[in-house]
Design a protein around this motif. Structure first.
Motif, short mmCIF file in Angstrom:
data_model
loop_
_atom_site.label_atom_id
_atom_site.label_comp_id
_atom_site.label_asym_id
_atom_site.label_seq_id
_atom_site.Cartn_x
_atom_site.Cartn_y
_atom_site.Cartn_z
N CYS A 37 0.83 -1.21 0.00
CA CYS A 37 0.00 0.00 0.00
C CYS A 37 0.86 1.26 0.00
CB CYS A 37 -0.93 0.00 1.21
SG CYS A 37 -2.24 -1.22 1.12
N LEU A 38 1.92 1.25 0.78
CA LEU A 38 2.81 2.41 0.83
C LEU A 38 3.50 2.63 -0.51
CD1 LEU A 38 3.91 4.61 2.71
CD2 LEU A 38 5.76 3.05 3.29
N THR A 39 3.88 1.55 -1.16
CA THR A 39 4.50 1.65 -2.48
C THR A 39 3.52 2.23 -3.50
OG1 THR A 39 5.90 -0.24 -1.97
CG2 THR A 39 5.69 0.35 -4.29
N TYR A 40 2.29 1.75 -3.47
CA TYR A 40 1.27 2.27 -4.38
C TYR A 40 1.04 3.77 -4.15
CZ TYR A 40 -3.14 2.94 -6.80
OH TYR A 40 -4.12 3.42 -7.64
N PHE A 41 0.94 4.16 -2.88
CA PHE A 41 0.69 5.56 -2.55
C PHE A 41 1.87 6.43 -3.00
CE2 PHE A 41 1.15 9.10 0.45
CZ PHE A 41 -0.03 9.77 0.20
N CYS A 42 3.09 6.01 -2.70
CA CYS A 42 4.26 6.81 -3.08
C CYS A 42 4.41 6.89 -4.60
CB CYS A 42 5.51 6.22 -2.45
SG CYS A 42 5.60 6.45 -0.68
N THR A 43 4.11 5.82 -5.29
CA THR A 43 4.17 5.82 -6.75
C THR A 43 3.15 6.81 -7.31
OG1 THR A 43 4.85 3.52 -6.74
CG2 THR A 43 4.02 4.39 -8.81
N PHE A 44 1.94 6.81 -6.76
CA PHE A 44 0.92 7.75 -7.24
C PHE A 44 1.35 9.18 -6.99
CE2 PHE A 44 -2.77 10.45 -6.64
CZ PHE A 44 -3.41 10.27 -7.84
N VAL A 45 1.85 9.45 -5.79
CA VAL A 45 2.26 10.82 -5.46
C VAL A 45 3.38 11.28 -6.39
CG1 VAL A 45 3.38 12.24 -3.69
CG2 VAL A 45 1.50 10.73 -3.07
N LYS A 46 4.33 10.39 -6.66
CA LYS A 46 5.46 10.77 -7.50
C LYS A 46 5.05 10.99 -8.95
CE LYS A 46 10.19 9.63 -8.47
NZ LYS A 46 11.33 8.81 -8.13
N LYS A 47 4.17 10.12 -9.48
CA LYS A 47 3.80 10.21 -10.89
C LYS A 47 2.70 11.22 -11.16
CE LYS A 47 5.10 5.61 -12.40
NZ LYS A 47 4.63 4.33 -12.94
N GLU A 48 1.65 11.21 -10.34
CA GLU A 48 0.46 12.01 -10.66
C GLU A 48 0.09 13.03 -9.59
OE1 GLU A 48 -2.87 9.76 -12.08
OE2 GLU A 48 -1.58 8.05 -12.53
N GLY A 49 0.76 13.03 -8.48
CA GLY A 49 0.36 13.87 -7.37
C GLY A 49 0.73 15.33 -7.50
N LYS A 50 1.48 15.69 -8.51
CA LYS A 50 1.95 17.07 -8.62
C LYS A 50 1.02 17.97 -9.42
CE LYS A 50 6.80 15.75 -8.18
NZ LYS A 50 6.70 15.35 -6.85
N LEU B 196 -5.62 -1.46 7.56
CA LEU B 196 -6.95 -1.24 7.00
C LEU B 196 -7.09 0.19 6.48
CD1 LEU B 196 -9.83 -2.35 6.53
CD2 LEU B 196 -10.39 -1.49 8.81
N ILE B 197 -6.59 1.15 7.22
CA ILE B 197 -6.64 2.55 6.78
C ILE B 197 -5.81 2.73 5.50
CG2 ILE B 197 -5.86 4.89 7.38
CD1 ILE B 197 -6.78 4.25 10.25
N MET B 198 -4.64 2.09 5.44
CA MET B 198 -3.81 2.20 4.24
C MET B 198 -4.49 1.55 3.03
SD MET B 198 -0.05 1.63 5.86
CE MET B 198 0.87 2.24 4.47
N ILE B 199 -5.18 0.43 3.27
CA ILE B 199 -5.91 -0.23 2.18
C ILE B 199 -7.04 0.66 1.69
CG2 ILE B 199 -7.44 -2.17 1.64
CD1 ILE B 199 -5.65 -3.88 3.50
N ILE B 200 -7.77 1.28 2.62
CA ILE B 200 -8.84 2.20 2.25
C ILE B 200 -8.27 3.37 1.44
CG2 ILE B 200 -10.53 3.86 3.16
CD1 ILE B 200 -10.94 1.89 5.50
N ASN B 201 -7.11 3.85 1.82
CA ASN B 201 -6.48 4.95 1.09
C ASN B 201 -6.15 4.53 -0.34
OD1 ASN B 201 -5.34 7.48 0.66
ND2 ASN B 201 -3.36 6.88 1.48
N CYS B 202 -5.56 3.36 -0.52
CA CYS B 202 -5.22 2.89 -1.87
C CYS B 202 -6.47 2.66 -2.71
CB CYS B 202 -4.41 1.60 -1.78
SG CYS B 202 -2.74 1.87 -1.17
N ILE B 203 -7.48 2.08 -2.12
CA ILE B 203 -8.72 1.83 -2.86
C ILE B 203 -9.39 3.15 -3.25
CG2 ILE B 203 -11.06 0.91 -2.66
CD1 ILE B 203 -9.84 -1.38 -1.00
N SER B 204 -9.40 4.11 -2.31
CA SER B 204 -10.03 5.40 -2.63
C SER B 204 -9.25 6.14 -3.71
CB SER B 204 -10.18 6.25 -1.37
OG SER B 204 -8.92 6.59 -0.84
N ILE B 205 -7.93 6.05 -3.69
CA ILE B 205 -7.14 6.68 -4.75
C ILE B 205 -7.47 6.03 -6.09
CG2 ILE B 205 -4.79 6.89 -5.68
CD1 ILE B 205 -3.85 7.48 -2.84
N SER B 206 -7.56 4.71 -6.12
CA SER B 206 -7.90 4.01 -7.37
C SER B 206 -9.28 4.40 -7.88
CB SER B 206 -7.85 2.49 -7.15
OG SER B 206 -6.57 2.08 -6.83
N ILE B 207 -10.25 4.48 -6.98
CA ILE B 207 -11.61 4.83 -7.39
C ILE B 207 -11.66 6.27 -7.89
CG2 ILE B 207 -13.94 5.26 -6.53
CD1 ILE B 207 -13.54 2.78 -4.73
#
Length: 95
Positions: free
Chosen positions: A16-29, A79-90
């Motif tokens: 989950c942390l890898t997914y979040f950091c990847t999203f922030v680096k690629k699309e979060g800006k 669970l909170i990290m999973i919710i974060n990844c799922i919400s980012i995907s949605i």
């Protein structure tokens, strides 16, 4: 049993942390990425308080040992990290 569960939870946490950091680096800006992160953050903010209330209520009735409390707290953080990844995907697909 607790050790196996903790290892599984830590692996899920790293994914989950890898997914979040990847999203922030690629699309979060850009603007779209900021909107997605903002909406996901709003959802997570509420989830933190909900998970805290659930943990304290269960602890009040069951009186966890220290090890059980650590496992329960780790489970809720994952669970909170999973919710974060799922919400980012949605939100990524909707916006």
């Amino acid at each position: 049993m607790d050790t196996v569960l903790m290892v599984i939870l830590e692996i899920v946490m790293l994914v989950c942390l890898t997914y979040f950091c990847t999203f922030v680096k690629k699309e979060g800006k850009d603007e779209r990425g900021q909107i997605i992160l903002g909406k996901a953050g709003q959802l997570i903010y509420g989830s933190i308080f909900l998970c805290y209330a659930i943990l304290m209520t269960i602890n009040h009735y069951l009186n966890f040992s220290n090890q059980q409390f650590v496992v329960a707290l780790t489970t809720l953080v994952v669970l909170i990290m999973i919710i974060n990844c799922i919400s980012i995907s949605i939100f990524k697909n909707r916006i």
